[in-house]
Scaffold this active site. Structure first.
Site, PDB file in Angstrom:
ATOM      1  N   GLU A 104       0.844  -1.186   0.000  1.00 11.47           N
ATOM      2  CA  GLU A 104       0.000   0.000   0.000  1.00 11.47           C
ATOM      3  C   GLU A 104       0.883   1.242   0.000  1.00 11.47           C
ATOM      4  OE1 GLU A 104      -4.311  -0.852   2.067  1.00 11.47           O
ATOM      5  OE2 GLU A 104      -2.778   0.135   3.267  1.00 11.47           O
ATOM      6  N   CYS A 105       0.681   2.119  -0.971  1.00 12.90           N
ATOM      7  CA  CYS A 105       1.345   3.415  -1.028  1.00 12.90           C
ATOM      8  C   CYS A 105       2.866   3.250  -0.933  1.00 12.90           C
ATOM      9  CB  CYS A 105       0.793   4.339   0.050  1.00 12.90           C
ATOM     10  SG  CYS A 105       1.072   6.089  -0.282  1.00 12.90           S
ATOM     11  N   GLY A 106       3.479   3.529   0.203  1.00 10.37           N
ATOM     12  CA  GLY A 106       4.918   3.350   0.323  1.00 10.37           C
ATOM     13  C   GLY A 106       5.346   1.929   0.016  1.00 10.37           C
ATOM     14  N   SER A 147      -0.794  -0.594  -4.852  1.00 12.25           N
ATOM     15  CA  SER A 147      -1.349   0.666  -5.347  1.00 12.25           C
ATOM     16  C   SER A 147      -1.162   1.738  -4.289  1.00 12.25           C
ATOM     17  CB  SER A 147      -2.839   0.526  -5.693  1.00 12.25           C
ATOM     18  OG  SER A 147      -3.615   0.523  -4.522  1.00 12.25           O
TER      19      SER A 147
END
Length: 437
Positions: free
Chosen positions: A327-329, A428
């Protein structure tokens, strides 16, 4: 004392909510109350400070992403065994997105859903009696919400206090405290908000200073009297199906943005967690069923992560047989490369083809309504999820991977491709808050 609750909110961001919330949490805890905390909206950092102040997990409650049953159930789980629930608002009290009544994501929705009176924190700098007009406007704007009392913030002098208090009381509201300007109590910040609790130097001492500051300038008995009795459900709230029975979860200063309510949900469903530190060059345990790389600040540690062959090698080996999600990072670390703010490009895991960069910062922020395009760690194909994005990184190149989901914003925009998927690996910038049942 039975369970009582109160929402601490403000007319705008930066008005002093977090300072007041943390100070009240620690001050009431020192008095011997069993205090629980929750945070309105999609915020990772404040709940970690709540945990430090209280010694127990604080959950996020989000009226846009969660239905009434999940929101109430999580509040009940957060408050279990407590006699005071303090909820911290987000942004301005009524700030949300266009949505049906009660589903806008605004802090006012949480107050209305749980029956929480509001302690309104008013930054009175640059004004005097006008503070009363702002307070009265907040009191009249939404008849679902009750403003129980007002705390004035950034008071510059006794005369300033006299005038601002006069304005608020003339509006028919009670002032329960007045905080003078005091720069030394402010917690450090960076681009996603406060510096993480785990990175804040001398945090326990800072929290004690906050508590003493609040005790010196606030009528704690009056604040406690504002709290309303609560009857919260004690149910088993279901937020997101766990990605496996035994989950390897990255946890350190680079990977820390994972909602406590998801961990609590997964644990309640029998999942086990194996935490590991990529910064310490630890690989995920091979006997786990899935790997989860949360968001965080990998851009601050990109060089170190790129050189940690034990972590990267173990991750690549795991992905050959079992699901890995970022997720993200975490998504950025799964990609080909990450360019830091200085413009230096670092090779990452290469399990996805995406290339990301912080060299030119661009803020992306907002709720997302996502539908999975294929099976992955987040769920089955067609599963609908609600969550949000908040990042400053840009995608330099997506590469040839398939998108993970279709995602729409909360303003009626057309769904767009989101994230990447290759084999058992998915990722994502989308942070999942809850499944849509």
């Amino acid at each position: 004392m039975s369970l009582h609750g109160l929402l601490i909110a403000a007319p705008r961001s930066g008005g002093g909510k977090t300072t007041v919330t943390l100070g009240l949490m620690r001050a009431f805890r020192k008095r011997g109350l069993r205090v629980a905390g929750v945070k309105s909206g999609p915020d990772y950092i404040d709940p970690a400070f709540h945990r430090a102040a209280l010694g127990r997990d604080s959950f996020n409650l989000d009226s846009w992403a969660m239905d009434a049953a999940l929101l109430g159930g999580l509040a009940g789980r957060a408050a279990q065994g407590a006699n005071l629930l303090l909820a911290e608002g987000s942004m301005g009290l009524f700030d949300g997105v266009p949505a049906a009544l009660g589903r806008s994501g605004a802090s006012a929705d949480v107050a209305a859903a749980l029956g929480l009176p509001v302690l309104l924190v008013l930054d009175a700098s640059g004004q005097a009696q006008t503070a009363g007009a702002i307070a009265k406007g907040c009191a009249l704007f939404d008849n679902r919400v009750k403003i129980g009392g007002v705390m004035l913030n950034k008071i510059g002098s006794p005369r300033h206090l006299l005038l601002a208090k006069y304005g608020v009381e003339a509006a028919g509201l009670r002032v329960v405290g007045a905080l003078p300007k005091q720069a030394e109590i402010i917690l450090p910040e960076r681009h996603l908000g406060l510096v993480q609790a785990s990175e804040t130097a001398q945090l326990e001492a800072r929290l004690d200073v906050l508590a003493a500051f609040i005790e010196s300038h606030v009528d704690l008995d009056a604040v406690l009297a504002l709290a309303a009795p609560l009857a919260l459900p004690h149910v088993a709230p279901r937020a997101l199906t766990p990605p496996g029975q035994r989950i390897a979860i990255a946890r350190d200063d680079a990977f820390s943005f994972l909602y406590p309510h998801l961990l609590a949900d997964w644990r309640a469903r029998g999942a086990e967690f194996c935490f590991f530190s990529p910064l310490a060059d630890e690989p995920p345990e091979k006997n786990c069923d899935a790997v989860w790389l949360p968001g965080g600040y990998p851009e601050l540690h990109a060089g170190r992560l790129a050189g940690n062959s034990g972590f990267l090698g173990g991750l690549r080996q795991f992905a050959q047989l079992k699901p890995v999600h970022g997720e993200c990072g975490g998504y950025m670390v799964l990609g080909q490369s990450l360019t830091d703010a200085d413009g230096t490009t670092h090779a990452m895991a290469g399990l996805l083809s995406v290339e990301t960069s912080f060299a030119k910062r661009k803020m992306t922020l907002g709720y997302r309504d996502a539908t999975l395009l294929s099976d992955c760690a987040l769920g089955r194909q067609g599963q609908k999820l609600r969550g949000h994005e908040f990042h400053y990184a840009s995608i330099v190149a997506l590469g040839a991977d398939e998108p993970m989901a279709l995602a729409a914003d909360a303003y009626g925009g057309e769904p767009e491709s989101s994230g990447s998927r290759r084999g058992r690996v998915s990722g994502s910038f989308f942070h999942c808050i809850a499944e849509v049942s």
